[in-house]
Write a protein that holds these residues in place. Structure first.
Motif: not given
Length: 282
Positions: A73-93
């Protein structure tokens, strides 16, 4: 997600499909000493908390899947958080007039939510589904209730065109990139169907005229679209009075004002529905 629940809780519930287990199996934990009464039919099984015979194979599978998820869980949470941060940053652009919702840090790692102006949430869901993406919406534009999401209302954010993306365990970066490639065209297509206004500033003038927009009988996001189309027709300092009987307008018009740099003056009773007053600032 998938971690221990700390604190002085009394009752915990969970659905096994949320951690990759079988559908139809749930978890109910009642702390000793807590008063508890089942709200549905019961019999002598499970201490009077659930009726019928237990689905033992599914329960075992749910427990096994939870153990497997917890192991990484801990390792997967870090990986998924990186992907959602990518979505959060890219969508407004990539998409104009978008509000990303929720705290950037204090949130579950695999979930990201954003709202698009001038978009019907259910229509956007269908467009994304046709492209192979199953996402959810907290939009007020649902066929069942036509009322805003109570969660988005509590947050004071835009309810129209809301998209909630949940990344399940195992989601890879290529899937996220394809979603980001598809999303701009899907949003633009829905806005074109609704005849939404183009983004950008309006000409500056002076004066204080009042312009009335009659959106009675029209549902989200049409009242906001009609407001956006006419705001440039009143001089700077002038008022637009939007008449609407859609409950979502009470949330979406103030949110639009904040996103577009206009002043939300307030609401007042009308002969039908409610009148929402907006002052043009620029």
């Amino acid at each position: 997600g998938w971690g221990r629940v700390e604190g002085d809780w009394s009752v915990l519930t969970g659905s096994a499909h949320k951690w990759g287990g079988p559908s139809g199996v749930g978890l109910l934990v009642v702390r000793k000493g807590v008063r508890f009464a089942a709200q549905g039919p019961v019999d002598e099984r499970e201490s009077g908390r659930a009726p019928g015979f237990e689905n033992i194979p599914a329960i075992v599978a749910a427990a096994a899947s939870l153990r497997a998820v917890r192991a990484e869980a801990a390792q997967e949470a870090v990986r998924l958080r990186e992907l959602t941060e990518r979505i959060r940053a890219r969508v407004p652009e990539l998409v104009p007039d978008v509000e990303v919702v929720g705290d950037p840090v204090r949130r579950l790692p695999g979930i990201v939510t954003f709202s698009c102006l001038y978009v019907d949430g259910e229509t956007l869901l269908h467009e994304l589904d046709r492209a192979g993406f199953s996402v959810s919406s907290g939009s007020s534009c649902t066929s069942s209730t036509l009322t805003p999401s109570h969660v988005l209302r509590a947050m004071g954010v835009l309810s129209e065109g809301n998209i909630r993306v949940s990344l399940p365990p195992g989601t890879d970066a290529e899937e996220v990139e394809r979603f980001l490639q598809v999303l701009p065209g899907a949003v633009a297509g829905v806005r074109e169907k609704l005849d939404a206004p183009a983004s950008g500033p309006v000409a500056r003038e002076d004066g204080d005229d009042v312009l009335v927009v009659d959106s009675l009988g029209k549902r989200c996001p049409i009242p906001v679209i009609e407001l956006a189309k006419v705001i440039g027709q009143v001089p700077v300092g002038g008022l637009v009075r939007v008449l609407s009987d859609d409950e979502a307008a009470r949330l979406d018009i103030p949110a639009w004002c904040e996103m577009r740099g206009q002043e939300y003056v307030g609401e007042e009773p009308a002969e039908r529905g409610t009148a929402y007053l907006v002052r043009r600032l620029g």
